[in-house]
Design an enzyme around this catalytic site. Sequence first.
Site, PDB file in Angstrom:
ATOM      1  N   LYS A  37      -2.529  -8.247  -7.640  1.00 43.42           N
ATOM      2  CA  LYS A  37      -3.268  -8.224  -6.387  1.00 43.42           C
ATOM      3  C   LYS A  37      -2.755  -7.034  -5.573  1.00 43.42           C
ATOM      4  CE  LYS A  37      -4.269  -8.999  -2.007  1.00 43.42           C
ATOM      5  NZ  LYS A  37      -3.726  -8.141  -0.924  1.00 43.42           N
ATOM      6  N   CYS A  74      10.170   1.042   2.639  1.00 47.17           N
ATOM      7  CA  CYS A  74      11.034  -0.092   2.989  1.00 47.17           C
ATOM      8  C   CYS A  74      12.510   0.256   2.908  1.00 47.17           C
ATOM      9  CB  CYS A  74      10.723  -1.293   2.099  1.00 47.17           C
ATOM     10  SG  CYS A  74      11.076  -1.033   0.360  1.00 47.17           S
ATOM     11  N   GLU A  98      11.844  -3.252  11.788  1.00 45.01           N
ATOM     12  CA  GLU A  98      11.456  -2.112  10.964  1.00 45.01           C
ATOM     13  C   GLU A  98      10.260  -1.393  11.582  1.00 45.01           C
ATOM     14  OE1 GLU A  98      11.050  -1.522   6.145  1.00 45.01           O
ATOM     15  OE2 GLU A  98      10.196  -3.314   7.055  1.00 45.01           O
ATOM     16  N   ARG A 137      10.495  10.264   4.549  1.00 41.48           N
ATOM     17  CA  ARG A 137       9.773  10.114   3.287  1.00 41.48           C
ATOM     18  C   ARG A 137       8.539   9.261   3.533  1.00 41.48           C
ATOM     19  NH1 ARG A 137      12.011   6.478  -1.744  1.00 41.48           N
ATOM     20  NH2 ARG A 137      10.430   7.017  -3.295  1.00 41.48           N
ATOM     21  N   TRP A 167       0.805  -1.224   0.000  1.00 39.14           N
ATOM     22  CA  TRP A 167       0.000   0.000   0.000  1.00 39.14           C
ATOM     23  C   TRP A 167       0.838   1.275   0.000  1.00 39.14           C
ATOM     24  CZ3 TRP A 167       1.707   2.544   4.194  1.00 39.14           C
ATOM     25  CH2 TRP A 167       2.181   1.788   5.280  1.00 39.14           C
ATOM     26  N   SER A 221      -2.865  -4.025  -2.557  1.00 39.54           N
ATOM     27  CA  SER A 221      -3.305  -4.022  -1.169  1.00 39.54           C
ATOM     28  C   SER A 221      -4.777  -3.647  -1.089  1.00 39.54           C
ATOM     29  CB  SER A 221      -2.469  -3.028  -0.360  1.00 39.54           C
ATOM     30  OG  SER A 221      -3.046  -2.807   0.916  1.00 39.54           O
ATOM     31  N   GLY A 279       6.704  -6.658   0.272  1.00 43.61           N
ATOM     32  CA  GLY A 279       5.964  -6.619   1.527  1.00 43.61           C
ATOM     33  C   GLY A 279       6.786  -7.153   2.679  1.00 43.61           C
ATOM     34  N   GLU A 291      10.860  -8.700  -2.512  1.00 38.32           N
ATOM     35  CA  GLU A 291      11.467  -7.512  -1.921  1.00 38.32           C
ATOM     36  C   GLU A 291      10.843  -7.351  -0.551  1.00 38.32           C
ATOM     37  OE1 GLU A 291      12.104  -2.759  -2.769  1.00 38.32           O
ATOM     38  OE2 GLU A 291      10.255  -3.744  -3.408  1.00 38.32           O
TER      39      GLU A 291
END
Length: 483
Positions: A232, A341, A438, A335, A208, A234, A285, A307
């Site tokens: 597909k 990520c 994270e 940001r 997303w 989010s 994700g 990723e």
Amino acid sequence: MRVAVSVGVSTPPVATMRSSCTRRIMAVSYRFVSMHMAAAPLSRTLSTESVAARLTSAGLLRTKGLIGPNWIDARDGKTMPVHNPSTGEVIADVPFMGSKDTEDAISSAYDAFPAWSKLTATERSQLLRKWYDLLMANKEEIGQLITLEQGKPLKEAIGEVNYGASFIEYFAEEAKRVYGDIIPPTLNDRRILVLKQPVGVIAAITPWNFPLAMITRKVGPALACGCTAVIKPSELTPFTALAAVELALQAGIPPGVLNVVMGDAPAIGDALMASTRVRKITFTGSTAVGKKLMAGAAGTVKKVSLELGGNAPCIIFDDADLDVAVKGTLGSKFRNSGQTCVCANRILVQDGIYDKFAAAFSKAVQNLQVGDGFSEGATQGPLINDAAIQKVESFVQDAVSKGADVLLGGKRHSLGRTFYEPTVLGNISSDMIVSREEVFGPVAPLMRFKTEEEAISIANDTNAGSISSIPFGSRLDKELHLH
């Protein structure tokens, strides 16, 4: 003097063709400053209803899934609401699709594959270029759509459209350069040629936080080399994906080449994994979901590009240019309100510059304006949902309970909902969750180090992969072993 060097890149999840990289920058700061965080003026904030009406009239607010040439509801008629994270208002309902809908989408992509893959590279290139042109011609509207459903400031959202469209532009050209190889034989009477061919149907599962760019980065190379796709997106941000494929259809990309399903994520994922017609999975994700997809892909031996989440360090040495370090770290860490990520997740600052850096950085963070993405001057939007802000709160509370200092922020913003004050934490240690996982929010944890060897050890001491590192300073002469 020094040059900032980026070490390590995230793996680009593309189908058949390889590409691209992710760049990044970072920095840090310290000291107590006023706890009052700026809020962007709301006088020019647009309402969810007015923006949605404008996008609907432009034909870009699609509220149904796409299978083949048809915009359709879920087979069982179920729907789900999509909310504006800034206001909580419902933008519109979309189909809550499941396994049967996904199987229909796979069949559509499978049926479209022979004709699409047999087009010449030039023909595919021309169609991709038309898609790129339409994305750019509608970048203001798509930017508004991203802000509406994801929350990031409009300027940043339009920047994502430029960034996302660039993948289509790039692969429109690369479509004509899928070269084979000639390999020297071991026998005189043999000739070895390698031809590169599309793998077939690919499934692109996207997050997303970059609802356009993560799609174009995946389907751009897939379409360029002749694959077809089931996308597909989010369930939190489906509208950008639907608008993108609407423009792809307008560009002349044949129905069935791109299909979109959203809704019941586990059911959709299981259907994609189980299908022998889906030959590749590309996913951006969380690491936890990535592991499940990798395990699920083994049953049908699919190709997989992942990723996943990381824990990127930013390292600031005593001889760093303070202004450059502060500006670089600010741009990276905050940001998309830290929901990226490749954000700097841990900011390592050498003893000699720590206090100066912390003070300058905190001052810069204090000047960030928090507000609805449509409000004038806003640079920090909301977090995506309640779960996201609860995660950020738990990370901060854990750090404080273990001795961290709140140098700035550290609590929900006065705007309410999922707005969180841009936060700087000092005195961070390796036993705190914020240093090991994270955070995915506007929290900058500062960690003190003395020697270069200690910095490298801290940078590599993480449960998640260190997606990238940005050192500021001239003495980093050892490799960071990025997992």
